[in-house]
Motif scaffolding. Structure first.
Motif, PDB file in Angstrom:
ATOM      1  N   UNK A  24       0.846  -1.196   0.000  1.00 26.27           N
ATOM      2  CA  UNK A  24       0.000   0.000   0.000  1.00 26.27           C
ATOM      3  C   UNK A  24       0.877   1.240   0.000  1.00 26.27           C
ATOM      4  N   UNK A  25       0.488   2.200  -0.834  1.00 30.87           N
ATOM      5  CA  UNK A  25       1.232   3.451  -0.863  1.00 30.87           C
ATOM      6  C   UNK A  25       0.298   4.562  -1.339  1.00 30.87           C
ATOM      7  N   UNK A  26       0.292   5.678  -0.608  1.00 33.68           N
ATOM      8  CA  UNK A  26      -0.532   6.814  -1.010  1.00 33.68           C
ATOM      9  C   UNK A  26       0.039   8.082  -0.399  1.00 33.68           C
ATOM     10  N   UNK A  27      -0.417   9.218  -0.914  1.00 26.95           N
ATOM     11  CA  UNK A  27      -0.064  10.507  -0.319  1.00 26.95           C
ATOM     12  C   UNK A  27      -1.326  11.349  -0.197  1.00 26.95           C
ATOM     13  N   UNK A  28      -1.359  12.185   0.843  1.00 24.47           N
ATOM     14  CA  UNK A  28      -2.521  13.044   1.096  1.00 24.47           C
ATOM     15  C   UNK A  28      -2.040  14.360   1.693  1.00 24.47           C
ATOM     16  N   UNK A  29      -2.838  15.401   1.504  1.00 21.35           N
ATOM     17  CA  UNK A  29      -2.499  16.683   2.111  1.00 21.35           C
ATOM     18  C   UNK A  29      -2.561  16.563   3.628  1.00 21.35           C
ATOM     19  N   UNK A  30      -1.608  17.200   4.288  1.00 23.63           N
ATOM     20  CA  UNK A  30      -1.529  17.110   5.743  1.00 23.63           C
ATOM     21  C   UNK A  30      -2.817  17.567   6.416  1.00 23.63           C
ATOM     22  N   UNK A  31      -3.412  18.702   5.986  1.00 25.15           N
ATOM     23  CA  UNK A  31      -4.613  19.228   6.621  1.00 25.15           C
ATOM     24  C   UNK A  31      -5.791  18.278   6.467  1.00 25.15           C
ATOM     25  N   UNK A  32      -5.919  17.685   5.280  1.00 25.23           N
ATOM     26  CA  UNK A  32      -7.019  16.752   5.019  1.00 25.23           C
ATOM     27  C   UNK A  32      -6.880  15.505   5.874  1.00 25.23           C
ATOM     28  N   UNK A  33      -5.674  14.966   5.932  1.00 26.78           N
ATOM     29  CA  UNK A  33      -5.428  13.753   6.713  1.00 26.78           C
ATOM     30  C   UNK A  33      -5.609  14.027   8.204  1.00 26.78           C
ATOM     31  N   UNK A  34      -5.158  15.191   8.670  1.00 26.95           N
ATOM     32  CA  UNK A  34      -5.272  15.537  10.091  1.00 26.95           C
ATOM     33  C   UNK A  34      -6.729  15.636  10.518  1.00 26.95           C
ATOM     34  N   UNK A  35      -7.560  16.254   9.680  1.00 31.02           N
ATOM     35  CA  UNK A  35      -8.975  16.391   9.995  1.00 31.02           C
ATOM     36  C   UNK A  35      -9.635  15.025  10.161  1.00 31.02           C
TER      37      UNK A  35
ATOM     38  N   UNK B 185      -6.765   1.323   1.141  1.00 34.94           N
ATOM     39  CA  UNK B 185      -6.676   1.985  -0.158  1.00 34.94           C
ATOM     40  C   UNK B 185      -7.122   0.975  -1.202  1.00 34.94           C
ATOM     41  N   UNK B 186      -8.325   1.183  -1.728  1.00 34.42           N
ATOM     42  CA  UNK B 186      -8.886   0.220  -2.665  1.00 34.42           C
ATOM     43  C   UNK B 186      -9.852   0.926  -3.611  1.00 34.42           C
ATOM     44  N   UNK B 187      -9.874   0.469  -4.869  1.00 34.93           N
ATOM     45  CA  UNK B 187     -10.787   1.013  -5.877  1.00 34.93           C
ATOM     46  C   UNK B 187     -10.664   2.525  -6.012  1.00 34.93           C
ATOM     47  N   UNK B 188      -9.428   2.997  -5.880  1.00 33.24           N
ATOM     48  CA  UNK B 188      -9.171   4.420  -6.031  1.00 33.24           C
ATOM     49  C   UNK B 188      -9.617   5.273  -4.871  1.00 33.24           C
TER      50      UNK B 188
ATOM     51  N   UNK C 201      -3.454   7.584  -4.677  1.00 27.91           N
ATOM     52  CA  UNK C 201      -3.092   6.201  -4.356  1.00 27.91           C
ATOM     53  C   UNK C 201      -2.161   5.644  -5.434  1.00 27.91           C
ATOM     54  N   UNK C 202      -0.979   5.221  -4.994  1.00 25.35           N
ATOM     55  CA  UNK C 202       0.007   4.637  -5.908  1.00 25.35           C
ATOM     56  C   UNK C 202      -0.099   3.121  -5.923  1.00 25.35           C
ATOM     57  N   UNK C 203      -0.358   2.548  -4.748  1.00 21.43           N
ATOM     58  CA  UNK C 203      -0.447   1.089  -4.642  1.00 21.43           C
ATOM     59  C   UNK C 203      -1.531   0.749  -3.628  1.00 21.43           C
ATOM     60  N   UNK C 204      -2.503  -0.055  -4.038  1.00 18.77           N
ATOM     61  CA  UNK C 204      -3.609  -0.389  -3.154  1.00 18.77           C
ATOM     62  C   UNK C 204      -3.189  -1.408  -2.098  1.00 18.77           C
ATOM     63  N   UNK C 205      -3.951  -1.424  -1.004  1.00 12.68           N
ATOM     64  CA  UNK C 205      -3.657  -2.351   0.078  1.00 12.68           C
ATOM     65  C   UNK C 205      -4.340  -1.897   1.353  1.00 12.68           C
ATOM     66  N   UNK C 206      -4.035  -2.558   2.453  1.00  9.96           N
ATOM     67  CA  UNK C 206      -4.639  -2.225   3.742  1.00  9.96           C
ATOM     68  C   UNK C 206      -3.677  -2.551   4.871  1.00  9.96           C
ATOM     69  N   UNK C 207      -3.770  -1.753   5.947  1.00  5.86           N
ATOM     70  CA  UNK C 207      -2.951  -2.004   7.126  1.00  5.86           C
ATOM     71  C   UNK C 207      -3.627  -1.353   8.328  1.00  5.86           C
TER      72      UNK C 207
ATOM     73  N   UNK D 291     -11.161   9.753   2.561  1.00  3.31           N
ATOM     74  CA  UNK D 291     -10.160  10.817   2.540  1.00  3.31           C
ATOM     75  C   UNK D 291      -9.608  10.983   1.117  1.00  3.31           C
ATOM     76  N   UNK D 292      -9.629  12.196   0.566  1.00  4.14           N
ATOM     77  CA  UNK D 292      -9.017  12.420  -0.747  1.00  4.14           C
ATOM     78  C   UNK D 292      -7.519  12.110  -0.689  1.00  4.14           C
ATOM     79  N   UNK D 293      -7.036  11.303  -1.620  1.00  9.62           N
ATOM     80  CA  UNK D 293      -5.622  10.910  -1.615  1.00  9.62           C
ATOM     81  C   UNK D 293      -5.205  10.462  -3.002  1.00  9.62           C
TER      82      UNK D 293
END
Length: 374
Positions: free
Chosen positions: A1-12, A37-40, A61-67, A57-59
């Motif tokens: 799994x790999x993704x990136x998100x804006x800090x403010x969005x993720x913090x909220x 992270x699945x199905x976009x 996603x580079x690689x789907x997965x779960x943890x 959460x808007x993000x």
């Protein structure tokens, strides 16, 4: 799994999630957030087995997965990152640690197996309706102060939500009581709520839903079954178990023949209560109201500090019934008058009977307050 998100969005999102996650660690997985992270789509989920909250959460996603990762730790890390950075989370394989990067900062978080994360399940919700966020806000704020904290009377540890009829009109009613005061507030029954069961929404659920309302869109969708309730506000879905108990027949404690009517400005009254109550440091300190036509005298006493007294005359009150002396706990008076906009009305019977309190400008709310011996 790999993704990136804006800090403010993720913090909220993490702020909502970590407040539900179990912090006592009796079951370690309950302290974690499930990251999927699945199905976009990226979603975060937390549960304490009584409440479950899921947020999209808007993000990128580079690689789907779960943890799963420690919710409180992840929240604190993201909270302390500088504004404007993108946060990247990367787990190379399901057994390995979760790598978090933001700018030049990096850390690794230990994870627990996704398979161990519990689910409250989707289930059926036969009753669905929508409420304006402002209406739900009002129902909660004007009743939750009266929720009991006494665990032995568990059926009072929440807000009783049910449909009823008032003067031929269908209403949605919220009621809370701790045996010392009662709050009852009504709104129009929304479409889809007819036939809904009467349910007791737990105190913690009420607190979590209240946090979401401030950030909610115009409407909140509510789904109900006999055992669970679900609130959907924008990207957040909160599902909760209901209190399995019978709420008391509260109408029996609402007096019908209180004919001594006092009207007073909310600010004048609340300020006077605060000033006279300041003489005593006791949490349950009583304030005595002495009434006679055209005059209200508030007083309080302390064995250590003495006596405080303040008068409100007929320029600030309206009272023309016979004289009366009655006492109330200062904190309970303040809790109720905090719900009033401008003018508060008290309807008394005598010094030993329950008193009705109303907001003159909002007839949909009614409060009952038990007196104290002074």
């Amino acid at each position: 799994m790999k993704f990136s998100a804006e800090r403010a969005t993720l913090l909220k999102a993490l702020a909502h999630i970590q407040s539900v996650a179990e912090k006592r660690n009796t079951i370690p997985i309950l302290a974690n957030v499930l990251i999927q992270a699945a199905n976009g789509q990226l979603s975060l989920k937390a549960t304490d087995m009584e409440i479950e909250v899921v947020e999209e959460v808007p993000a990128k996603i580079t690689r789907e997965g779960a943890t799963t990762a420690p919710a409180a730790v992840l929240y604190e890390i993201v909270r302390k990152l500088p504004d404007g950075v993108d946060v990247e989370l990367d787990q190379a394989d399901s057994e390995g640690p979760l790598l978090l990067r933001a700018g030049r900062y990096a850390t690794r978080l230990n994870v627990l197996s996704v398979d161990d994360f519990p689910s409250m399940g989707a289930g059926d919700f036969p009753h669905r309706f929508k409420l304006p966020a402002t209406t739900l806000h009002s129902l909660i704020d004007r009743t939750r102060f009266a929720i009991s904290t006494e665990e032995t009377r568990y059926y009072l540890n929440g807000i009783f939500l049910h449909g009823t009829e008032v003067d031929g009109e269908a209403k949605l009613r919220a009621v809370a009581t701790d045996g010392h005061r009662l709050a009852r507030v009504e709104a129009d029954l929304p479409a889809g709520a007819a036939g809904m069961p009467g349910v007791i929404v737990p105190r913690k659920t009420v607190a979590e839903v209240r946090k979401l309302i401030d950030e909610a869109p115009e409407e909140v969708e509510i789904a109900l079954s006999e055992t669970r309730i679900q609130f959907t506000a924008g990207p957040v879905t909160l599902t909760s178990k209901l209190i399995d108990g019978t709420f008391p027949e509260y109408e029996r404690v609402i007096p019908r023949n209180n004919t001594r009517i006092l009207r007073v400005g909310k600010k004048d009254f609340a300020d006077a209560v605060a000033r006279v109550a300041a003489i005593s440091q006791e949490r349950s300190r009583p304030v005595k109201l002495t009434l006679e036509p055209g005059l209200l005298t508030l007083s309080a006493s302390s064995a250590e500090q003495g006596v405080a007294k303040e008068e409100l005359d007929d320029n600030r009150i309206s009272y023309d019934a016979e004289g009366l002396e009655i006492g109330f706990q200062a904190r309970y008076l303040n809790d109720i008058t905090d719900q009033v906009e401008k003018e508060v009305e008290f309807a008394f019977a005598d010094s030993a009977s329950p008193t009705i309190v109303r907001d003159v400008d909002s007839p949909s709310a009614l409060y009952v307050l038990m007196p104290m011996r002074v």
